[in-house]
Design an enzyme around this catalytic site. Structure first.
Site, PDB file in Angstrom:
ATOM      1  N   LYS A 198     -14.688  18.062 -10.987  1.00 25.64           N
ATOM      2  CA  LYS A 198     -14.120  17.333 -12.134  1.00 25.64           C
ATOM      3  C   LYS A 198     -14.966  16.090 -12.380  1.00 25.64           C
ATOM      4  O   LYS A 198     -14.972  15.157 -11.590  1.00 25.64           O
ATOM      5  CB  LYS A 198     -12.677  16.879 -11.869  1.00 25.64           C
ATOM      6  N   GLU A 236     -16.965   7.938  -1.281  1.00 22.53           N
ATOM      7  CA  GLU A 236     -18.031   6.976  -1.607  1.00 22.53           C
ATOM      8  C   GLU A 236     -17.402   5.986  -2.569  1.00 22.53           C
ATOM      9  O   GLU A 236     -17.196   6.302  -3.742  1.00 22.53           O
ATOM     10  CB  GLU A 236     -19.209   7.699  -2.283  1.00 22.53           C
ATOM     11  N   CYS A 277     -22.899   0.969  -7.725  1.00 24.11           N
ATOM     12  CA  CYS A 277     -22.028   0.685  -6.569  1.00 24.11           C
ATOM     13  C   CYS A 277     -22.752  -0.110  -5.493  1.00 24.11           C
ATOM     14  O   CYS A 277     -22.157  -0.921  -4.806  1.00 24.11           O
ATOM     15  CB  CYS A 277     -21.492   1.985  -5.998  1.00 24.11           C
ATOM     16  N   GLU A 324     -15.268  -6.307  -6.542  1.00 28.99           N
ATOM     17  CA  GLU A 324     -16.333  -5.586  -7.240  1.00 28.99           C
ATOM     18  C   GLU A 324     -16.118  -5.759  -8.749  1.00 28.99           C
ATOM     19  O   GLU A 324     -15.066  -5.420  -9.277  1.00 28.99           O
ATOM     20  CB  GLU A 324     -16.271  -4.096  -6.881  1.00 28.99           C
TER      21      GLU A 324
END
Ligand code: NAD
Length: 471
Positions: free
Chosen positions: A170, A245, A279, A378
């Site tokens: 997906k 991750e 990331c 983040e």
């Protein structure tokens, strides 16, 4: 407008049980450029069953046969590289030149590299009176984010195929097109039925249906910490292997004897890559207090070289952010930085000259305290925090004072000094003195940046089960 109204599974394009579609919006023009189906749990069930059937024959192919399929897939994707780069420049806002190399050509090359990895892996080993056999884990559910869409997909599907697994993928709602191009490539080469299966849709519906499906043996997820938590708990309920991750807040430690004229521009470029939607970006630059102001001036000078603009303009280094929501989140973080007392030295808002598109000015905060929100959370946008320190030990402590541990950098006057600091950082990757990205090296997180590793030959091992046979 590109319109996909079918999912891909069992070696064919299949009518979706969904009635709704998802619009794929260009980050530069704010116009819809494509539509894909908003799939359902029923679509997932059919795709997983196809993957299960496919697994029974795929796992029996020889290593050489699977390696050749990977090479054929890479070749079929290679002809699509311009189409992929263009789609991702729209979806994510990545400047076209960078998108061509990093978003298209690089992951396509990685598909082929996995053929070599599997040819070289020893699948059986004698240990005393046992033979330990590496067997494919089974059907892998892959759920991926939007920032490097094809790269994230390839990091999962290529080693999974190499190991003998089949997948149900997906892709991210915001950037699903490369997954559809991949299905077209798989179909074109006649990849055996049920090996690659694609269902598009939302995380809550399609993503969770994949993660929770009893016939899915392993879940490989890349995305946010928040979704990762939920996925780990749903997968945990089914006692499935999970690799995650997740996010990062990586530190770049610049020691007092580093060549600042090289180190600071490298740090700025790393942080701003893909407009900060990376990331592993070094979003915290940790510099000696005695050289803080010098670092700020060098950082500002480097930032001024990174032209912000239309991703299709060849002079552009930084494009828009992927969505209006992403832009607004980043602007909120910038406001928080200002309110908490970080010193704004560059950027700080929407660029007046670019009224259309989800643009944010690349931004630098100086004199940041590591406790501030901009240094802890983040942001996933073009925002750099420069943090002063007073001793090497304090620099390491600041680098490690983060919930995350994905990547990082160190620059020192010598390799030895940089290596010493790198070894003390609790993070999955560290580049020292300008060390370059290595496509063979495992990538993944300590702490809340995740579980498991991707990329390179060691990542193929994630997709094996070990069986011990005693004689
Ligand atoms: P996200 O978590 O919102 O979405 C990622 C994917 O998960 C999407 O496909 C989404 O539909 C799906 N999803 C969301 N909730 C789900 C659920 N409950 N069950 C199943 N699937 C679900 O992340 P994003 O905004 O697309 O991506 C940005 C995030 O990804 C950042 O935090 C970034 O750091 C992280 N990321 C990590 C890496 C890495 O390698 N560590 C690489 C790229 C991005």
């Amino acid at each position: 407008m590109l319109t996909y109204d079918k999912h891909y599974y069992d070696g064919a394009w299949q009518t979706s049980t969904a009635t709704e579609t998802i619009a794929v919006v260009s980050s530069a023009t704010e116009e819809a450029i494509a539509r894909v189906p908003r799939g359902t749990a029923e679509d997932v069930d059919r795709a997983v069953k196809a993957a299960r059937r496919g697994f029974e024959s795929w796992r029996r192919l020889s290593v050489e046969e699977r390696a050749q399929w990977l090479e054929k897939l890479a070749a079929a994707m290679k002809t699509r590289a311009p189409q992929i780069a263009e789609a991702i420049a729209h979806e994510v806002g990545t400047a076209l030149g960078f998108a061509t190399k990093v978003q298209a050509e690089f992951p396509i090359m990685m598909i082929g590299m996995n053929a070599k990895f599997i040819r070289d892996i020893k699948l059986e080993e004698e240990l005393g009176n046992s033979i330990v056999v590496k067997e494919p884990i089974g059907v892998v559910g892959c759920v991926t984010p939007w920032n490097y869409p094809l790269h994230q997909i390839v990091c999962k599907i290529a080693p999974a195929f190499a190991a003998g697994c089949t997948v149900v993928l997906k892709p991210a709602e915001m950037a699903p097109l490369s997954a559809f191009f991949l299905a077209e490539a798989a179909h074109e080469i006649g990849l055996p039925n049920g090996v690659f299966n694609l269902v598009s849709g939302s995380g809550r519906v399609v993503g969770e249906a994949i993660v929770g499906h009893p016939e899915v043996d392993m879940v490989s997820f890349t995305g946010s910490l928040q979704a990762g938590r939920r996925i780990a708990s749903v997968a945990g309920d089914g006692i499935k292997k999970v690799t995650l991750e997740l996010g990062g807040k990586s530190a770049f430690v610049v020691l007092d004897d580093a060549p600042f004229d090289k180190a600071i521009p490298a740090g700025v470029n790393n942080c701003m890559q893909n407009s900060g939607q990376t990331c592993s970006a070094w979003t915290r630059m940790i510099v000696p207090r005695s050289r803080h102001d010098e670092a700020v001036e060098l950082a500002k000078a480097q930032l001024a070289k990174l032209t912000l603009g239309d991703p299709f303009d060849k002079n552009t280094r930084l494009g828009p952010l992927a969505s209006a929501g992403q832009r607004d989140t980043v602007l909120e973080y910038i406001e928080k930085g200002k309110n908490e007392g970080a010193q704004l030295v560059a950027g700080g808002g929407k660029p007046a000259q670019l009224p259309k598109g989800f643009y944010v000015e690349p931004t630098i905060f100086a004199n940041v305290d590591n406790k501030m929100t901009v240094a802890q959370e983040e942001i996933f946008g073009p925002v750099l925090s420069i943090i002063p320190y007073d001793s090497d030990d304090q620099a390491i402590a600041i680098a490690n004072d983060s919930p995350y541990g994905l990547a990082g950098g160190v620059w020192a006057g010598t390799q030895e000094r940089a290596m010493d600091v790198a070894k003390q950082m609790r993070t999955g990757q560290v580049d020292i003195n300008g060390g370059r990205f290595n496509v063979l090296a495992p990538f993944g997180g300590y702490k809340k940046s995740g579980i498991g590793r991707e990329i390179g030959p060691l990542a193929v091992e994630e997709f094996f089960q070990l069986k011990s046979i005693q004689r």
